[in-house]
Design a protein around this motif. Structure first.
Motif, PDB file in Angstrom:
ATOM      1  N   SER A   1       7.078  51.766 105.446  1.00 20.86           N
ATOM      2  CA  SER A   1       7.980  50.757 106.247  1.00 20.86           C
ATOM      3  C   SER A   1       9.211  51.495 106.325  1.00 20.86           C
ATOM      4  O   SER A   1       9.671  51.512 107.416  1.00 20.86           O
ATOM      5  N   PHE A   2       9.634  51.891 105.255  1.00 16.04           N
ATOM      6  CA  PHE A   2      11.202  52.561 105.097  1.00 16.04           C
ATOM      7  C   PHE A   2      11.180  53.632 105.803  1.00 16.04           C
ATOM      8  O   PHE A   2      12.202  54.062 106.564  1.00 16.04           O
ATOM      9  N   GLN A   3      10.172  54.517 105.880  1.00 15.89           N
ATOM     10  CA  GLN A   3      10.023  55.844 106.501  1.00 15.89           C
ATOM     11  C   GLN A   3       9.867  55.524 107.931  1.00 15.89           C
ATOM     12  O   GLN A   3      10.615  56.299 108.786  1.00 15.89           O
ATOM     13  N   ALA A   4       9.292  54.553 108.254  1.00 17.29           N
ATOM     14  CA  ALA A   4       9.253  54.413 109.905  1.00 17.29           C
ATOM     15  C   ALA A   4      10.395  53.868 110.254  1.00 17.29           C
ATOM     16  O   ALA A   4      10.854  53.847 111.628  1.00 17.29           O
ATOM     17  N   ALA A   5      11.378  53.356 109.522  1.00 16.38           N
ATOM     18  CA  ALA A   5      12.755  52.784 110.146  1.00 16.38           C
ATOM     19  C   ALA A   5      13.512  53.811 110.119  1.00 16.38           C
ATOM     20  O   ALA A   5      14.889  53.704 110.527  1.00 16.38           O
TER      21      ALA A   5
ATOM     22  N   GLY B   1      25.268  48.581 110.471  1.00 16.43           N
ATOM     23  CA  GLY B   1      25.877  49.690 109.787  1.00 16.43           C
ATOM     24  C   GLY B   1      24.834  50.481 109.225  1.00 16.43           C
ATOM     25  O   GLY B   1      23.531  49.752 109.007  1.00 16.43           O
ATOM     26  N   MET B   2      24.839  51.662 109.002  1.00  9.68           N
ATOM     27  CA  MET B   2      23.867  52.345 108.508  1.00  9.68           C
ATOM     28  C   MET B   2      23.998  52.566 106.771  1.00  9.68           C
ATOM     29  O   MET B   2      24.976  52.680 106.340  1.00  9.68           O
ATOM     30  N   LEU B   3      22.906  52.344 106.056  1.00 13.10           N
ATOM     31  CA  LEU B   3      23.116  52.534 104.607  1.00 13.10           C
ATOM     32  C   LEU B   3      22.294  53.681 104.213  1.00 13.10           C
ATOM     33  O   LEU B   3      21.060  53.909 104.414  1.00 13.10           O
TER      34      LEU B   3
ATOM     35  N   TYR C   1      19.316  64.271  99.243  1.00 11.67           N
ATOM     36  CA  TYR C   1      18.317  63.576  99.828  1.00 11.67           C
ATOM     37  C   TYR C   1      19.014  62.040  99.895  1.00 11.67           C
ATOM     38  O   TYR C   1      18.469  61.321  98.840  1.00 11.67           O
ATOM     39  N   ARG C   2      19.633  61.451 100.960  1.00 12.46           N
ATOM     40  CA  ARG C   2      19.988  60.170 100.974  1.00 12.46           C
ATOM     41  C   ARG C   2      19.728  59.777 102.412  1.00 12.46           C
ATOM     42  O   ARG C   2      20.738  59.528 103.176  1.00 12.46           O
ATOM     43  N   PRO C   3      18.509  59.371 102.823  1.00 11.53           N
ATOM     44  CA  PRO C   3      18.265  59.079 104.056  1.00 11.53           C
ATOM     45  C   PRO C   3      19.107  57.685 104.485  1.00 11.53           C
ATOM     46  O   PRO C   3      19.271  56.812 103.622  1.00 11.53           O
ATOM     47  N   GLU C   4      19.259  57.535 105.848  1.00 13.87           N
ATOM     48  CA  GLU C   4      20.102  56.521 106.358  1.00 13.87           C
ATOM     49  C   GLU C   4      18.942  55.371 107.166  1.00 13.87           C
ATOM     50  O   GLU C   4      18.282  55.772 107.991  1.00 13.87           O
ATOM     51  N   ILE C   5      19.151  54.239 106.793  1.00 13.93           N
ATOM     52  CA  ILE C   5      18.325  53.112 107.403  1.00 13.93           C
ATOM     53  C   ILE C   5      19.367  51.984 107.664  1.00 13.93           C
ATOM     54  O   ILE C   5      20.539  51.835 107.300  1.00 13.93           O
ATOM     55  N   PRO C   6      19.281  51.558 109.209  1.00 11.25           N
ATOM     56  CA  PRO C   6      20.021  50.620 109.704  1.00 11.25           C
ATOM     57  C   PRO C   6      20.137  49.478 108.645  1.00 11.25           C
ATOM     58  O   PRO C   6      19.033  48.865 108.189  1.00 11.25           O
TER      59      PRO C   6
END
Length: 428
Positions: A71-75, A50-52, A102-107
């Motif tokens: 690390s977050f930006q790289a993901a 799921g993406m958060l 601005y609500r970036p999605e991270i796995p």
């Protein structure tokens, strides 16, 4: 004189528990995290999840304080912030490219991996299922001691325990007897990989971010993810908490569920062919990627699940030596995207509480100093959780209404108008 170091445990290795452990370690406060799962393998963490979407005031702020911003930006990059809203007939009612916020999605798996890899070695004790917890005042020290019970008569005792152990928290039972309530919604989760090469028409339908198709009190909601995947969620409104058993869908594979979902006009039988094809393909791919092991009839237990929630405004009576964070404290449905953000916010605030006063000579003095600060933390957390729970409940009722797609499109257009007028839209 020897410096007193409190014994602190975190029950649960989800985002809130892991973030809290990391934030405390960065303040030189050792903790022990107990998680019932096995250590995640690189293969597991590489799978689509799921993406958060993380929010500025909560999730993103915590990521920065954890020292994980790079690390977050790289993901990022598997899922854009673009959104499409369709009705059940396939008509596009609204689109954006993520310009409203601005609500970036991270796995989820990437977030887990970042946190686990950043924690000191041996902080997490895997394969430790907490079966019970109890607290008692020590006759020797006068301090409250909280004991966690595991299998095989194993126990561990602490001066402070944080229940980050999710919806069915064992630690919560120390504070109240309230249990989660069935929300009236079931959720199907299936995934298809390599969408752009295998199913370019579905990749085009979905777009680079999220698709939300709604109607007749049900929904198909998707997002892009790792391995060029499309994660597909089917939201099904039913008052029957045991619906899969009642409908004969218990222990069915995704491919078997497909026929029941698409063959019933009360579910997705009357939906537009492209949306039906998206759901059907994801069900088939889910089963193909997760074949039933030989000599067993078991299926993925996470495919079709009831959504639970704690009562809106849930509170507990403060008790020395224990508190709750994340879903253990304020479980809600996913219809506002607030769960993980509140969980990370909890971790950030509690880490400051636990590191925010001078050293004590023993556990009793430490607890006496800590208690009022924990009370303040709990009250603030409960207030904001109540607001987000109310928002989530409103969103659920709107999205899963007869004309949810139009209601959502109207809401997004209102936010767009507010932003154009210089206002800051809430709730998006």
């Amino acid at each position: 004189m020897q410096v007193f170091r409190p014994r602190i445990a975190i029950a649960g290795g989800g985002p809130s528990g892991l973030a809290l452990g990391l934030l405390l370690s960065r303040r030189d406060i050792p903790t022990t995290i107990y998680d019932l799962r096995r250590p995640p393998t690189p293969q597991l963490l590489a799978k689509p999840s799921g993406m958060l979407d993380l929010h500025q005031e909560s999730g993103l702020k915590t990521i920065r304080e954890c020292g994980l911003w790079e690390s977050f930006q790289a993901a990022l990059g598997d899922c854009s912030e673009a959104t499409r809203v369709l009705n059940k007939d396939g008509d596009v009612l609204y689109t954006d490219e993520g310009e409203l916020a601005y609500r970036p999605e991270i796995p989820r798996n990437s977030l887990t991996n970042m946190l686990v890899q950043s924690l000191p070695q041996d902080t997490i004790k895997w394969n430790k299922k907490i079966t019970a917890a109890h607290s008692a005042r020590s006759a020797t020290t006068g301090a409250t001691e909280v004991t966690l019970h595991f299998g095989s008569n194993e126990t561990a005792t602490f001066d402070f325990v944080v229940g980050a152990d999710g919806a069915w928290s064992r630690v919560r039972k120390l504070l109240s007897e309230v249990k989660p309530l069935y929300s009236g919604v079931y959720n199907l989760t299936v995934t298809l990989r390599n969408a752009s090469t295998k199913y370019p028409h579905l990749a085009e339908l979905n777009g680079s971010g999220s698709l939300i198709a709604l109607g007749d009190r049900n929904g198909i909601m998707t997002h892009r993810g790792p391995q060029d995947s499309i994660r597909v969620y089917g939201a099904i409104t039913t008052p029957d908490e045991k619906w899969p058993i009642t409908a004969g869908l218990h222990r069915k594979s995704a491919a078997e569920l497909k026929d029941a979902l698409l063959g019933n006009n009360d579910l997705f039988g009357g939906w537009a062919p492209p949306l039906q094809h998206l759901l059907a393909t994801a069900c088939d791919e889910q089963t193909r990627d997760n074949p039933i092991p030989p000599d067993t009839d078991s299926h993925d237990p996470d495919l079709l699940q009831p959504l639970y929630m704690l009562p809106v405004g849930y509170r507990w009576q403060h008790r020395t030596g224990v508190t709750l964070v994340g879903d253990a404290a304020h479980l809600m449905t996913p219809f506002a995207g607030e769960g993980v953000n509140l969980a990370l916010w909890d971790a950030l605030d509690l880490s400051r509480v636990l590191s925010g006063f001078s050293e004590a000579k023993d556990a009793a003095e430490w607890q006496e100093m800590l208690d009022p600060r924990v009370r303040e933390f709990e009250e603030a957390m409960q207030r904001r959780a109540a607001e987000k729970a109310e928002e989530t409940a409103r969103n659920k009722d709107m999205l899963l209404s007869e004309n949810g797609a139009q209601a959502l499109a109207d809401t997004f257009n209102m936010f767009r108008d507010m932003k154009a007028a210089g206002a800051s839209p809430e709730g998006h």
